[in-house]
Design a protein around this motif. Structure first.
Motif, mmCIF file in Angstrom:
data_model
loop_
_atom_site.group_PDB
_atom_site.id
_atom_site.type_symbol
_atom_site.label_atom_id
_atom_site.label_comp_id
_atom_site.label_asym_id
_atom_site.label_seq_id
_atom_site.Cartn_x
_atom_site.Cartn_y
_atom_site.Cartn_z
ATOM 1 N N TYR A 20 26.017 -9.833 -0.323
ATOM 2 C CA TYR A 20 26.068 -10.085 -1.767
ATOM 3 C C TYR A 20 26.602 -8.878 -2.528
ATOM 4 N N ASP A 21 26.298 -7.684 -2.008
ATOM 5 C CA ASP A 21 26.667 -6.474 -2.740
ATOM 6 C C ASP A 21 27.142 -5.403 -1.768
ATOM 7 N N PRO A 80 19.926 -14.425 -4.150
ATOM 8 C CA PRO A 80 21.007 -13.851 -4.967
ATOM 9 C C PRO A 80 22.266 -14.719 -4.984
ATOM 10 N N ALA A 82 22.117 -17.583 -7.442
ATOM 11 C CA ALA A 82 22.592 -17.143 -8.769
ATOM 12 C C ALA A 82 21.871 -17.783 -9.955
ATOM 13 N N HIS A 120 16.972 -13.729 -11.425
ATOM 14 C CA HIS A 120 18.304 -13.333 -10.987
ATOM 15 C C HIS A 120 18.847 -12.137 -11.761
ATOM 16 N N THR A 176 22.398 -9.238 -11.284
ATOM 17 C CA THR A 176 23.591 -8.872 -10.497
ATOM 18 C C THR A 176 23.646 -7.377 -10.207
#
Length: 384
Positions: free
Chosen positions: A11-12, A138, A141, A183, A185
């Protein structure tokens, strides 16, 4: 820990780096699968061998990756249940189809962009069903919750997932049998270092317990609030072994006589059952290990494997979730052949009977690479 972080890293990936990653076959397999998925054409075949962790985690992960995916594994993996996770995903808006037997691999997964604010999951077979959903929140979203029976087995592995996600900076917590996720980001943690593996260290506790050696130092092993299998130190303290920790590692010492009876609730430590069973048989003490029913769904049916392989030395019976080990009193032979069941934990546990049985043979020794590639290296240094 490594496998959970690998999913979160998807995801990141630009901001999350993983230090001291496990070099186990399972972790390398999951890395390769994730790399394949990131480069895949819309329709792709993903093979997870007999890795239950990769099977469950990728079942959820692929549901959020656009494309048509076939998820499959070995004949043994096709016997490991997945229905409750598939049902939870499909009921929430995902799309997974069974290609052969209902409830088992192979699976056809239609990955897409979708969201759900609630997942209901029956995790009676595996806590990893809950962890798989948690790790994919994640990608979902949106704010969401996961509802499950809080009395499930191996709760500590869900807590492990929860703690890792919290450390990264994900807004997630457990309340009244529900996982609540908000959630975001942006994650605060950039670097995550993986602890030394207590599941592997546990076999060396068994080595000290079964051998004439009075002590052993394990470099780099530290006390852990994350890993359920660190409880081996508590179990072994009851059995006469004391752990001493410093900044360099852990010293295990025999400090008192071993009792004639041992009892443990293994609800949160199912992977320690082969170790504790072999210890009871090897030291000829009676043992009762409770809440072990899910051992039948591991790399092998570990209940049957332990019953068969320990039968020359102990009567191993299973009833109502409890494994009872009663020594036979028969002398140990000088040479013995063990079946491996292609199960890394069965092999590593039985191998520690070397002090009782000078010549031990297996039909498969390479299966230990699944979790502990260097096992035989250290085994030969210490025992041969």
């Amino acid at each position: 820990i490594t496998n959970r972080l690998l999913i979160l890293q998807q995801y990141d990936s630009n901001n999350l780096t993983i230090g001291n990653m496990s070099q186990s076959e399972d972790s390398i397999l999951l890395q390769k699968c994730l790399q394949q998925i990131s480069q895949a054409v819309p329709q792709s075949f993903v093979f997870v061998d007999n890795c239950g962790t990769a099977f469950r985690f990728l079942c959820a992960y692929l549901s959020f990756q656009k494309g048509e995916w076939i998820l499959d594994g070995t004949a043994r993996l096709r016997q490991r249940p997945i229905a409750h996770l598939v049902e939870a995903i499909n009921n929430a808006g995902g799309e997974i189809h069974y290609m052969e037997k209902v409830g088992f691999a192979p699976l056809k997964i239609i990955g897409k962009t979708w969201q759900s604010d609630c997942f209901y999951i029956d995790a009676s077979y595996s806590s990893q069903y809950v962890s798989a959903l948690m790790l994919c929140l994640p990608f979902n979203a949106c704010d969401a919750r996961i509802v499950f029976d809080k009395n499930i087995s191996s709760w500590q592995y869900i807590d492990l997932t929860l703690q890792l996600m919290t450390q990264i900076g994900i807004n997630i917590h457990c309340q009244d049998g529900e996982i609540l996720y908000k959630h975001t980001t942006k994650w605060s943690q950039k670097q995550m270092n993986v602890e030394a593996d207590w599941s592997s260290a546990a076999f060396w506790y068994l080595y000290v317990a079964l051998s004439d050696n009075q002590s052993l130092f394990i470099k780099g092993l530290s006390q852990s609030r994350l890993q359920p299998d660190s409880k081996i130190a508590i179990y072994m303290n009851t059995l006469g072994l004391t752990s001493f920790f410093n900044e360099h590692g852990a010293m295990i010492k025999k400090t008192k006589p071993m009792p004639k009876y041992f009892e443990a609730d293994c609800n949160n430590t199912p992977d320690l059952v082969p170790i504790l069973s072999v210890l009871c048989a090897g030291k000829q003490i009676k043992g009762c290990l409770h809440n072990v029913k899910n051992l039948q769904f591991k790399e092998s049916n570990r209940i049957e494997a332990l019953q068969k392989e320990l039968s020359p030395f102990a009567s191993v019976t299973y009833k109502n979730g409890t494994l009872t080990i009663v020594p036979t009193g028969n002398p140990f032979m000088k040479k013995h052949f063990f079946h491996s069941y292609t199960d890394h934990r069965i092999v590593m546990a039985l191998a520690m009977l070397k002090h009782q049985i000078p010549q031990i043979e297996f039909d498969d020794t390479l299966c230990v690479k699944k979790s502990y590639p260097d096992f035989w290296k250290y085994y030969h240094q210490l025992i041969w």
